[in-house]
Scaffold this motif. Structure first.
Motif, PDB file in Angstrom:
ATOM      1  N   PHE A  37      18.938  22.804 -31.582  1.00  0.00           N
ATOM      2  CA  PHE A  37      19.612  21.525 -31.805  1.00  0.00           C
ATOM      3  C   PHE A  37      19.499  21.072 -33.249  1.00  0.00           C
ATOM      4  N   ARG A  82      19.546   7.944 -21.953  1.00  0.00           N
ATOM      5  CA  ARG A  82      18.807   9.170 -22.205  1.00  0.00           C
ATOM      6  C   ARG A  82      19.311  10.427 -21.512  1.00  0.00           C
ATOM      7  N   PHE A 124      21.531  18.897 -18.315  1.00  0.00           N
ATOM      8  CA  PHE A 124      20.231  18.281 -18.497  1.00  0.00           C
ATOM      9  C   PHE A 124      19.922  17.241 -17.432  1.00  0.00           C
ATOM     10  N   GLN A 176      23.926  11.843 -26.036  1.00  0.00           N
ATOM     11  CA  GLN A 176      22.775  11.248 -25.351  1.00  0.00           C
ATOM     12  C   GLN A 176      22.870   9.743 -25.493  1.00  0.00           C
ATOM     13  N   PHE A 229      24.322  15.366 -30.526  1.00  0.00           N
ATOM     14  CA  PHE A 229      23.588  16.531 -30.981  1.00  0.00           C
ATOM     15  C   PHE A 229      24.508  17.750 -31.000  1.00  0.00           C
ATOM     16  N   TYR A 239      12.583  21.422 -22.653  1.00  0.00           N
ATOM     17  CA  TYR A 239      12.643  21.007 -24.049  1.00  0.00           C
ATOM     18  C   TYR A 239      11.735  19.795 -24.248  1.00  0.00           C
ATOM     19  N   TYR A 242      15.394  25.518 -18.190  1.00  0.00           N
ATOM     20  CA  TYR A 242      14.879  25.419 -19.550  1.00  0.00           C
ATOM     21  C   TYR A 242      14.098  24.109 -19.674  1.00  0.00           C
ATOM     22  N   TYR A 282      26.514  17.749 -27.595  1.00  0.00           N
ATOM     23  CA  TYR A 282      25.968  16.975 -26.493  1.00  0.00           C
ATOM     24  C   TYR A 282      25.875  15.515 -26.929  1.00  0.00           C
ATOM     25  N   PHE A 339      27.825  23.872 -29.155  1.00  0.00           N
ATOM     26  CA  PHE A 339      27.971  22.757 -28.220  1.00  0.00           C
ATOM     27  C   PHE A 339      27.814  21.433 -28.963  1.00  0.00           C
ATOM     28  N   GLN A 395      24.216  24.392 -20.519  1.00  0.00           N
ATOM     29  CA  GLN A 395      23.012  23.863 -19.903  1.00  0.00           C
ATOM     30  C   GLN A 395      23.255  22.407 -19.528  1.00  0.00           C
ATOM     31  N   PHE A 437      12.889  23.708 -28.105  1.00  0.00           N
ATOM     32  CA  PHE A 437      12.837  24.577 -26.946  1.00  0.00           C
ATOM     33  C   PHE A 437      11.385  24.919 -26.604  1.00  0.00           C
ATOM     34  N   MET A 485      21.336  13.523 -21.254  1.00  0.00           N
ATOM     35  CA  MET A 485      22.112  14.358 -22.165  1.00  0.00           C
ATOM     36  C   MET A 485      23.345  14.870 -21.424  1.00  0.00           C
ATOM     37  N   LYS A 488      19.321  17.557 -35.705  1.00  0.00           N
ATOM     38  CA  LYS A 488      18.513  16.342 -35.585  1.00  0.00           C
ATOM     39  C   LYS A 488      19.272  15.191 -34.944  1.00  0.00           C
ATOM     40  N   GLY A 530      16.604  29.499 -26.184  1.00  0.00           N
ATOM     41  CA  GLY A 530      17.116  28.220 -25.726  1.00  0.00           C
ATOM     42  C   GLY A 530      18.235  27.754 -26.629  1.00  0.00           C
ATOM     43  N   LEU A 531      18.518  26.497 -26.554  1.00  0.00           N
ATOM     44  CA  LEU A 531      19.474  25.883 -27.457  1.00  0.00           C
ATOM     45  C   LEU A 531      18.725  25.441 -28.711  1.00  0.00           C
TER      46      LEU A 531
END
Lengths: 114, 116
Positions: free
Chosen positions: B106, B43, A105, B39, B91, A35, A33, B37, B35, A103, A45, B45, B108, B103-104
């Protein structure tokens, strides 16, 4: 086990140029994927590849494109760069077993368009 | 289309305190995945926790737990005994069943700062 890797880490381009970003997924993952994380816009996405095919794309113009290779690595190409393309581009990989897979990253590629 | 809302742009707590990050979502799907996540400033994730919507039991991972309220479409993250290393953007993300079609999605994000 190696995680998702991306190259390059940083890029500076000028408006109108073209750029290629690369991603290597975790071994065994077939889905990749892409982003875009732009300031103020959050994570959006871009593209989903699985088994070498583009499965879906987000709300981005056609100048954003890519491909997935037989080894499941992937490229993201952006043509005719615009200033607003400046962002962190994140790649993620996962298994695909019908949905909801986690997923994982990569560290991202920071693109600056001048 | 699904939407994810995180209403707290920034939060700051003292080390060792418990903090709860809010997330609400909107979907017409009956089965989906949620989920959290993290970060950090570097950076990368990192997955914190994953919840399957058809499971009633709230997911937990060590000091991290969720309060999943399906009817209210709420998915908050609780961090117990917060540590300096928990400082990061968090996130909340949604994934529909049926693959990565969109996709995911998210939120903000919430910038969490753990003060010494």
């Amino acid at each position: 086990e190696a995680g998702v890797t991306q190259s390059p880490t940083h890029l500076i381009k000028t408006r109108g140029q073209q750029v290629t970003l690369r991603c290597s997924p975790i071994s065994g993952h077939t889905s990749v994927y892409w982003y875009q994380q732009a300031l103020g816009l959050g994570l959006q996405f871009l593209l989903w590849y699985d088994e070498g095919e583009e499965r879906n794309r987000g709300n981005f113009p056609p100048r954003f494109s890519g491909r997935q290779f037989p080894n499941y690595s992937s490229e993201l190409n952006v043509n005719a760069l615009e200033l607003e393309d400046s962002a962190l581009y994140l790649c993620a990989s996962s298994f695909f077993r019908g949905g909801g897979e986690t997923q994982y990253f990569g560290p991202g590629t920071r693109l600056l368009v001048l | 289309a699904q939407t994810v809302t995180q209403s707290q742009p920034e939060m700051s707590v003292q080390e060792a305190e418990t903090v709860t990050l809010s997330c609400t979502y909107d979907t017409s799907e009956s089965n989906y995945y949620l989920f959290w996540y993290k970060q950090p400033p570097s950076r990368q994730m990192i997955l914190v926790i994953r919840q399957e919507a058809y499971k009633q039991q709230n997911a937990t991972e060590n000091r991290f737990s969720v309060n999943f309220q399906k009817a209210a479409k709420s998915f908050s993250l609780k961090i117990s005994d917060s540590q300096l290393g928990d400082t990061a953007m968090y996130f909340c993300a949604f994934s529909q069943e049926g693959g990565g079609a969109d996709g995911l999605t998210f939120g903000k994000g919430t910038h969490l700062i753990i003060q010494p």
